[in-house]
Design a protein around this motif. Structure first.
Motif, PDB file in Angstrom:
ATOM      1  N   LEU A  48       0.826  -1.207   0.000  1.00 14.97           N
ATOM      2  CA  LEU A  48       0.000   0.000   0.000  1.00 14.97           C
ATOM      3  C   LEU A  48       0.860   1.258   0.000  1.00 14.97           C
ATOM      4  O   LEU A  48       0.573   2.224  -0.716  1.00 14.97           O
ATOM      5  CB  LEU A  48      -0.930   0.005   1.213  1.00 14.97           C
ATOM      6  N   ARG A  49       1.929   1.236   0.767  1.00 19.80           N
ATOM      7  CA  ARG A  49       2.803   2.415   0.856  1.00 19.80           C
ATOM      8  C   ARG A  49       3.547   2.645  -0.455  1.00 19.80           C
ATOM      9  O   ARG A  49       3.565   3.762  -0.986  1.00 19.80           O
ATOM     10  CB  ARG A  49       3.803   2.237   1.991  1.00 19.80           C
ATOM     11  N   ASP A  50       4.143   1.588  -1.007  1.00 22.85           N
ATOM     12  CA  ASP A  50       5.017   1.752  -2.160  1.00 22.85           C
ATOM     13  C   ASP A  50       4.253   1.930  -3.469  1.00 22.85           C
ATOM     14  O   ASP A  50       4.700   2.674  -4.353  1.00 22.85           O
ATOM     15  CB  ASP A  50       5.959   0.546  -2.280  1.00 22.85           C
ATOM     16  N   GLN A  51       3.129   1.241  -3.621  1.00 26.03           N
ATOM     17  CA  GLN A  51       2.408   1.287  -4.894  1.00 26.03           C
ATOM     18  C   GLN A  51       1.257   2.283  -4.906  1.00 26.03           C
ATOM     19  O   GLN A  51       0.856   2.750  -5.984  1.00 26.03           O
ATOM     20  CB  GLN A  51       1.898  -0.109  -5.249  1.00 26.03           C
ATOM     21  N   TRP A  52       0.720   2.602  -3.732  1.00 26.47           N
ATOM     22  CA  TRP A  52      -0.467   3.441  -3.678  1.00 26.47           C
ATOM     23  C   TRP A  52      -0.313   4.680  -2.796  1.00 26.47           C
ATOM     24  O   TRP A  52      -1.260   5.452  -2.658  1.00 26.47           O
ATOM     25  CB  TRP A  52      -1.678   2.617  -3.194  1.00 26.47           C
ATOM     26  N   SER A  53       0.850   4.872  -2.182  1.00 24.92           N
ATOM     27  CA  SER A  53       1.098   5.997  -1.269  1.00 24.92           C
ATOM     28  C   SER A  53       0.074   6.036  -0.146  1.00 24.92           C
ATOM     29  O   SER A  53      -0.326   7.105   0.328  1.00 24.92           O
ATOM     30  CB  SER A  53       1.108   7.330  -2.036  1.00 24.92           C
ATOM     31  N   VAL A  54      -0.342   4.852   0.287  1.00 25.77           N
ATOM     32  CA  VAL A  54      -1.297   4.735   1.396  1.00 25.77           C
ATOM     33  C   VAL A  54      -0.524   4.411   2.667  1.00 25.77           C
ATOM     34  O   VAL A  54       0.206   3.416   2.721  1.00 25.77           O
ATOM     35  CB  VAL A  54      -2.336   3.630   1.102  1.00 25.77           C
ATOM     36  N   ALA A  71      -6.844   7.466   6.362  1.00 28.29           N
ATOM     37  CA  ALA A  71      -7.318   8.580   5.535  1.00 28.29           C
ATOM     38  C   ALA A  71      -6.824   8.441   4.092  1.00 28.29           C
ATOM     39  O   ALA A  71      -7.601   8.618   3.141  1.00 28.29           O
ATOM     40  CB  ALA A  71      -6.856   9.905   6.128  1.00 28.29           C
ATOM     41  N   SER A  72      -5.552   8.131   3.908  1.00 29.67           N
ATOM     42  CA  SER A  72      -5.039   7.982   2.537  1.00 29.67           C
ATOM     43  C   SER A  72      -5.600   6.725   1.882  1.00 29.67           C
ATOM     44  O   SER A  72      -5.802   6.690   0.656  1.00 29.67           O
ATOM     45  CB  SER A  72      -3.509   7.971   2.538  1.00 29.67           C
ATOM     46  N   TRP A  73      -5.874   5.698   2.682  1.00 29.74           N
ATOM     47  CA  TRP A  73      -6.533   4.503   2.139  1.00 29.74           C
ATOM     48  C   TRP A  73      -7.919   4.865   1.599  1.00 29.74           C
ATOM     49  O   TRP A  73      -8.286   4.465   0.484  1.00 29.74           O
ATOM     50  CB  TRP A  73      -6.650   3.426   3.216  1.00 29.74           C
ATOM     51  N   GLN A  74      -8.699   5.621   2.356  1.00 27.98           N
ATOM     52  CA  GLN A  74     -10.044   6.002   1.913  1.00 27.98           C
ATOM     53  C   GLN A  74      -9.989   6.869   0.663  1.00 27.98           C
ATOM     54  O   GLN A  74     -10.808   6.712  -0.255  1.00 27.98           O
ATOM     55  CB  GLN A  74     -10.772   6.747   3.027  1.00 27.98           C
ATOM     56  N   GLN A  75      -9.001   7.764   0.600  1.00 26.88           N
ATOM     57  CA  GLN A  75      -8.864   8.623  -0.576  1.00 26.88           C
ATOM     58  C   GLN A  75      -8.602   7.794  -1.828  1.00 26.88           C
ATOM     59  O   GLN A  75      -9.232   8.006  -2.869  1.00 26.88           O
ATOM     60  CB  GLN A  75      -7.730   9.614  -0.359  1.00 26.88           C
ATOM     61  N   ARG A  76      -7.672   6.834  -1.747  1.00 28.83           N
ATOM     62  CA  ARG A  76      -7.379   5.993  -2.903  1.00 28.83           C
ATOM     63  C   ARG A  76      -8.580   5.127  -3.270  1.00 28.83           C
ATOM     64  O   ARG A  76      -8.871   4.918  -4.445  1.00 28.83           O
ATOM     65  CB  ARG A  76      -6.169   5.098  -2.615  1.00 28.83           C
ATOM     66  N   LEU A  77      -9.271   4.605  -2.278  1.00 30.93           N
ATOM     67  CA  LEU A  77     -10.453   3.787  -2.559  1.00 30.93           C
ATOM     68  C   LEU A  77     -11.488   4.596  -3.332  1.00 30.93           C
ATOM     69  O   LEU A  77     -12.051   4.113  -4.331  1.00 30.93           O
ATOM     70  CB  LEU A  77     -11.045   3.256  -1.253  1.00 30.93           C
ATOM     71  N   ASP A  78     -11.758   5.810  -2.891  1.00 29.91           N
ATOM     72  CA  ASP A  78     -12.740   6.648  -3.575  1.00 29.91           C
ATOM     73  C   ASP A  78     -12.311   6.912  -5.025  1.00 29.91           C
ATOM     74  O   ASP A  78     -13.149   6.900  -5.934  1.00 29.91           O
ATOM     75  CB  ASP A  78     -12.916   7.976  -2.834  1.00 29.91           C
ATOM     76  N   VAL A  90      -9.152  -2.882  -0.662  1.00 31.47           N
ATOM     77  CA  VAL A  90      -9.891  -3.231   0.550  1.00 31.47           C
ATOM     78  C   VAL A  90      -9.194  -4.379   1.276  1.00 31.47           C
ATOM     79  O   VAL A  90      -8.992  -4.331   2.496  1.00 31.47           O
ATOM     80  CB  VAL A  90     -11.341  -3.602   0.200  1.00 31.47           C
ATOM     81  N   ARG A  91      -8.809  -5.406   0.550  1.00 34.62           N
ATOM     82  CA  ARG A  91      -8.169  -6.560   1.181  1.00 34.62           C
ATOM     83  C   ARG A  91      -6.804  -6.193   1.756  1.00 34.62           C
ATOM     84  O   ARG A  91      -6.442  -6.622   2.855  1.00 34.62           O
ATOM     85  CB  ARG A  91      -8.052  -7.698   0.166  1.00 34.62           C
ATOM     86  N   TRP A  92      -6.029  -5.381   1.021  1.00 37.10           N
ATOM     87  CA  TRP A  92      -4.756  -4.915   1.557  1.00 37.10           C
ATOM     88  C   TRP A  92      -4.987  -4.012   2.770  1.00 37.10           C
ATOM     89  O   TRP A  92      -4.220  -4.065   3.738  1.00 37.10           O
ATOM     90  CB  TRP A  92      -3.983  -4.145   0.479  1.00 37.10           C
ATOM     91  N   GLY A  93      -6.025  -3.198   2.707  1.00 42.80           N
ATOM     92  CA  GLY A  93      -6.323  -2.315   3.834  1.00 42.80           C
ATOM     93  C   GLY A  93      -6.712  -3.080   5.080  1.00 42.80           C
ATOM     94  O   GLY A  93      -6.343  -2.706   6.196  1.00 42.80           O
ATOM     95  N   LEU A  94      -7.471  -4.162   4.903  1.00 47.25           N
ATOM     96  CA  LEU A  94      -7.770  -5.020   6.048  1.00 47.25           C
ATOM     97  C   LEU A  94      -6.487  -5.621   6.610  1.00 47.25           C
ATOM     98  O   LEU A  94      -6.282  -5.648   7.826  1.00 47.25           O
ATOM     99  CB  LEU A  94      -8.719  -6.145   5.629  1.00 47.25           C
ATOM    100  N   GLY A  95      -5.620  -6.105   5.724  1.00 49.60           N
ATOM    101  CA  GLY A  95      -4.379  -6.708   6.176  1.00 49.60           C
ATOM    102  C   GLY A  95      -3.491  -5.742   6.916  1.00 49.60           C
ATOM    103  O   GLY A  95      -2.830  -6.114   7.896  1.00 49.60           O
ATOM    104  N   ALA A  96      -3.451  -4.480   6.470  1.00 51.00           N
ATOM    105  CA  ALA A  96      -2.629  -3.452   7.109  1.00 51.00           C
ATOM    106  C   ALA A  96      -3.339  -2.766   8.265  1.00 51.00           C
ATOM    107  O   ALA A  96      -2.778  -1.878   8.899  1.00 51.00           O
ATOM    108  CB  ALA A  96      -2.205  -2.417   6.079  1.00 51.00           C
ATOM    109  N   ARG A  97      -4.594  -3.150   8.516  1.00 52.84           N
ATOM    110  CA  ARG A  97      -5.412  -2.600   9.602  1.00 52.84           C
ATOM    111  C   ARG A  97      -5.737  -1.123   9.395  1.00 52.84           C
ATOM    112  O   ARG A  97      -5.801  -0.343  10.331  1.00 52.84           O
ATOM    113  CB  ARG A  97      -4.758  -2.819  10.982  1.00 52.84           C
ATOM    114  N   PHE A  98      -5.975  -0.753   8.118  1.00 50.64           N
ATOM    115  CA  PHE A  98      -6.414   0.598   7.796  1.00 50.64           C
ATOM    116  C   PHE A  98      -7.934   0.696   7.689  1.00 50.64           C
ATOM    117  O   PHE A  98      -8.480   1.781   7.533  1.00 50.64           O
ATOM    118  CB  PHE A  98      -5.782   1.077   6.489  1.00 50.64           C
TER     119      PHE A  98
END
Length: 357
Positions: free
Chosen positions: A182-188, A192-199, A277-285
């Motif tokens: 998430l950090r390297d490929q999506w800057s998450v 908050a940054s996870w939600q922005q990318r999801l949207d 979403v699945r990566w966000g669950l794994g990273a606890r975002f």
């Protein structure tokens, strides 16, 4: 002996159970030799290894979990992946045992002397690393209904990584890897940054805008919906020649039917949304309720943009190839065709067992 009424969630647990029923400890190692095993990440102040005394064997064990037996998502319960080869190399005590899925119907308690660990490494070398490009289903995950349909939209990426397509829980790969991806490929880096990318993904903002507008305008011509005219006013121009070259090859390779065309590239973003979403669950975002709603939304948007799994697959493949192949018809193209064929032709595929609409 199996446990009545219990069904192994994946092939790994089935093989583990069958080897245990035979009393075949080498078969048990073979069942997990090419698989990821999961170690609980210690919390602050805990020992680095979750060593415990198991009354089932009357000795000290290090517990690991197979993919299919990971516990439900918990915000503080994190796991890292490990292989039997790594365990063999770093095992701390010859008298301890390896407990695979302890306390479950597919438990295996394996001696870990130097000689036994040598066998682990030998069997691992024989089976090798689990390859990518495999379809896997978790029989305890969603198999029917809108949530399964939404998860099936992310299946191309799950097949790429050879992880179950229908999991929504503890990890995609593992805690550290999911956060790193998430950090390297999506800057998450946070919720908050996870939600922005999801949207952004749900709004299909990462696909090439001009090509997308041209495809939608072409698909909308003459359908009476008015959407084609709206897209044409966006000034997309003609469908790029590169897109037409890919479509011609898609028809030859079965990604499109004779005369078929790609309707939209949005499938690429919807597939990534499911897996974000699945990566966000794994990273606890994010947490499961929020994750489920996002996956359901991705499924709804996919059904609004496409009429079938084949149309969705062609849109996903074209979007990925415009990003990573650029007309070379190289390894990314071969992978796209492989993933399409796995999901389109395997009788166990969600695309073969779930209606698109």
């Amino acid at each position: 002996m199996g446990t009545p009424g219990w069904m192994p969630p994946t092939e790994t647990e089935r093989r583990l159970c069958e080897a245990g029923a035979r009393g075949d400890w080498e078969g048990q190692i073979a069942a997990v030799a090419g698989e990821d095993l999961y170690l609980l990440v210690p919390q602050q102040g805990q020992d680095p290894l979750p060593v415990y005394d198991d009354p089932a064997v009357g000795g000290t064990c290090i517990p690991v979990t197979t993919r299919g037996m990971l516990p439900p998502w918990h915000p503080q319960q994190l796991f890292d992946r490990v292989s039997v080869e790594e365990l063999a190399q770093d095992w701390p005590n010859d008298k301890w045992m390896l407990a695979v899925n302890p306390g479950t119907p597919c438990a295996a308690y394996l001696p870990a002397t130097a000689a036994h660990r040598g066998a682990w490494a030998r069997i691992r070398a024989q089976y090798g690393v689990r390859p990518g490009g495999m379809l896997t289903t978790h029989l305890g995950g969603p198999l029917h209904g809108p949530l399964a349909q939404g998860l099936a939209c992310g299946a191309p990426i799950a097949v790429h990584h050879s992880v179950p397509w229908n999991e929504l829980g503890t990890a995609f790969l593992d805690y550290a890897t999911d956060a790193e991806l998430l950090r390297d490929q999506w800057s998450v880096v946070d919720p908050a940054s996870w939600q922005q990318r999801l949207d952004q993904l749900l709004n299909a903002q990462f696909v090439p805008a001009d090509a997308e507008a041209a495809l939608r305008a072409r698909a909308g011509k003459g359908d009476g919906s008015g959407e084609g005219a709206a897209d044409a006013k966006a000034g997309s121009g003609e469908v790029p020649e590169l897109v037409e070259k890919y479509e011609e090859r898609f028809r030859a390779d079965g990604l499109l039917p004779a005369g078929g065309q790609v309707k939209s590239l949005a499938a690429l973003d919807y597939a990534h949304a499911v897996n974000l979403v699945r990566w966000g669950l794994g990273a606890r975002f994010c947490a499961p309720p929020q994750a489920e709603q996002a996956v359901l939304r991705a499924g709804e948007l996919a059904r609004a943009a496409y009429g079938s799994w084949q149309e969705f697959s062609a849109g996903y493949a074209l979007g990925r190839l415009l990003a990573f192949d650029n007309g070379w018809f190289g390894p990314p193209y071969a992978e796209a065709v492989h993933i399409h064929r796995v999901l389109a032709q395997d009788p166990a595929s969600p695309w073969a067992n779930l209606p698109f609409a």
